[in-house]
Design a protein around this motif. Structure first.
Motif, PDB file in Angstrom:
ATOM      1  N   SER A   1     -66.981   9.214  53.847  1.00 30.85           N
ATOM      2  CA  SER A   1     -67.203   7.798  53.589  1.00 30.85           C
ATOM      3  C   SER A   1     -67.438   7.523  52.113  1.00 30.85           C
ATOM      4  N   LEU A   2     -68.058   8.473  51.423  1.00 31.98           N
ATOM      5  CA  LEU A   2     -68.323   8.251  50.002  1.00 31.98           C
ATOM      6  C   LEU A   2     -67.023   8.130  49.225  1.00 31.98           C
TER       7      LEU A   2
ATOM      8  N   LYS B   1     -64.227   7.159  50.474  1.00 28.27           N
ATOM      9  CA  LYS B   1     -63.637   5.877  50.868  1.00 28.27           C
ATOM     10  C   LYS B   1     -64.262   4.752  50.053  1.00 28.27           C
ATOM     11  N   GLY B   2     -65.557   4.873  49.845  1.00 27.46           N
ATOM     12  CA  GLY B   2     -66.261   3.887  49.029  1.00 27.46           C
ATOM     13  C   GLY B   2     -65.691   3.836  47.628  1.00 27.46           C
TER      14      GLY B   2
ATOM     15  N   ILE C   1     -72.039   5.380  43.924  1.00 24.99           N
ATOM     16  CA  ILE C   1     -71.430   6.355  44.835  1.00 24.99           C
ATOM     17  C   ILE C   1     -71.293   7.707  44.138  1.00 24.99           C
TER      18      ILE C   1
ATOM     19  N   MET D   1     -74.554   9.345  44.174  1.00 28.05           N
ATOM     20  CA  MET D   1     -74.852   9.934  45.490  1.00 28.05           C
ATOM     21  C   MET D   1     -74.108  11.259  45.660  1.00 28.05           C
TER      22      MET D   1
ATOM     23  N   ASN E   1     -73.839   7.046  53.866  1.00 32.32           N
ATOM     24  CA  ASN E   1     -72.506   7.145  53.257  1.00 32.32           C
ATOM     25  C   ASN E   1     -71.609   6.013  53.741  1.00 32.32           C
TER      26      ASN E   1
ATOM     27  N   SER F   1     -72.662   2.712  52.288  1.00 35.80           N
ATOM     28  CA  SER F   1     -72.214   2.522  50.901  1.00 35.80           C
ATOM     29  C   SER F   1     -70.769   2.028  50.879  1.00 35.80           C
ATOM     30  N   GLU F   2     -69.964   2.536  51.814  1.00 36.40           N
ATOM     31  CA  GLU F   2     -68.563   2.089  51.897  1.00 36.40           C
ATOM     32  C   GLU F   2     -68.497   0.607  52.277  1.00 36.40           C
TER      33      GLU F   2
ATOM     34  N   THR G   1     -69.739  -1.550  49.339  1.00 29.67           N
ATOM     35  CA  THR G   1     -68.724  -1.591  48.277  1.00 29.67           C
ATOM     36  C   THR G   1     -67.590  -2.532  48.668  1.00 29.67           C
TER      37      THR G   1
ATOM     38  N   MET H   1     -77.031  -1.893  47.501  1.00 28.62           N
ATOM     39  CA  MET H   1     -76.402  -0.631  47.100  1.00 28.62           C
ATOM     40  C   MET H   1     -77.433   0.280  46.419  1.00 28.62           C
TER      41      MET H   1
ATOM     42  N   THR I   1     -78.747   3.887  47.712  1.00 30.53           N
ATOM     43  CA  THR I   1     -78.716   5.100  46.876  1.00 30.53           C
ATOM     44  C   THR I   1     -80.102   5.752  46.829  1.00 30.53           C
TER      45      THR I   1
ATOM     46  N   HIS J   1     -80.707   7.563  50.009  1.00 33.85           N
ATOM     47  CA  HIS J   1     -79.885   8.779  49.995  1.00 33.85           C
ATOM     48  C   HIS J   1     -80.572   9.865  49.161  1.00 33.85           C
TER      49      HIS J   1
END
Lengths: 162, 122
Positions: free
Chosen positions: A27-28, A30-31, A148, A151, B20, B23-24, B27, B93, B97, B100
């Protein structure tokens, strides 16, 4: 200069990188795609705005010709099947239908028999506001991209020290 | 017994997957902020998803990899009835983070504990 529309060509570098063995189901990543598509879309919008500002005073060369028309960028949300994620792209460039300004300028080569010349329908102040908005949107996408990356780096850091 | 596969590590793994995915989604909101009529999207709360997916911790020492996977589908993402605000999305966001990072700190501390335990026993 024309504004590209349709598939996002700017992402080819990232595509190549991923096709070299990086996993695409994360997913990261994809982000990162989404953020990049947003940045590219805003770049194209900025380009259109710059063209508008540059042509704000444009006039036709001959009487009867149409002057420059303000360009408007239309965004579109689409699902990229190869990446399995919703991205943003420029759907098309539309033209503002506001009638052109009529300016009295008898000496202009584009002036009609009454001395009036048609000028572009661009409002420079409005374009500057749009430019600022595009800049802020681009900045937001960049920040998301950076977060991202942060992360990902943190994850790699933990795995490295494990 | 596998010390690396416990209910807690499983939960952390799933929470990381959730963050994760979030975050997608966030974004995506930022990228779509300038689209006319675009509505904000948000992933369902982790608690709800975890409940629905019925995470089974009874076999906590199993090396079954499925236990560690949180299958997030399109149904878990809802479209809210409000416009997208870039600043709010950036704030979310940042929040994401930080969460995370906090989880990764826990994982890192786990590894340190294991290392310490191994060094002491060896």
């Amino acid at each position: 200069m024309s504004i590209p529309s349709g598939p996002i060509k700017g992402m080819s570098a990232m595509n190549t990188q991923i096709s070299k063995g990086m996993p695409t189901n994360g997913s990261l990543l994809k982000g990162l795609y989404v953020a990049t598509s947003g940045m590219i879309a805003q770049n194209q919008r900025t380009l259109a705005i710059t063209q508008n500002i540059g042509n704000a005073q444009s006039r036709p060369n001959k009487p009867g010709e149409q002057p420059y028309r303000r360009k408007i960028v239309i965004f579109q949300d689409f699902y990229d099947t190869s990446k399995g994620v919703n991205l943003v792209r420029v759907k098309r460039i539309a033209y503002d239908t506001t009638p052109p300004k009529k300016v009295y300028s008898p000496g202009d080569p584009g002036a009609d028999k009454d001395g009036f010349v048609l000028e572009s329908n661009v409002q420079a102040v409005g374009e500057m506001a749009d430019m600022r908005d595009a800049s802020r949107s681009h900045e937001a996408a960049t920040k998301a991209f950076e977060k991202i990356i942060q992360m990902l780096q943190s994850t790699i850091g933990v795995l490295k020290n494990a | 017994m596998n010390i690396l596969h416990t209910s807690l590590t499983s939960l952390i793994h799933q929470r990381l997957q959730y963050l994760n995915k979030r975050s997608e989604v966030l974004t995506g909101n930022i990228a779509r902020a300038d689209m006319p009529g675009a509505k904000r999207q948000e992933i369902r709360p982790f608690r709800d998803i975890a409940k629905q997916k019925t995470i089974n911790f009874s076999h906590q020492d199993s090396v079954n990899s499925q236990q560690y996977t949180l299958d997030l589908s399109a149904k878990d993402i809802k479209t809210e009835d409000k416009e997208i605000e870039r600043e709010m999305e950036i704030m979310e966001m940042n929040h994401n983070t930080l969460n995370h990072q906090a989880l990764l700190d826990i994982v890192s501390n786990f590894y340190k504990l294991y290392k310490y335990a191994i060094s002491r026993s060896g």
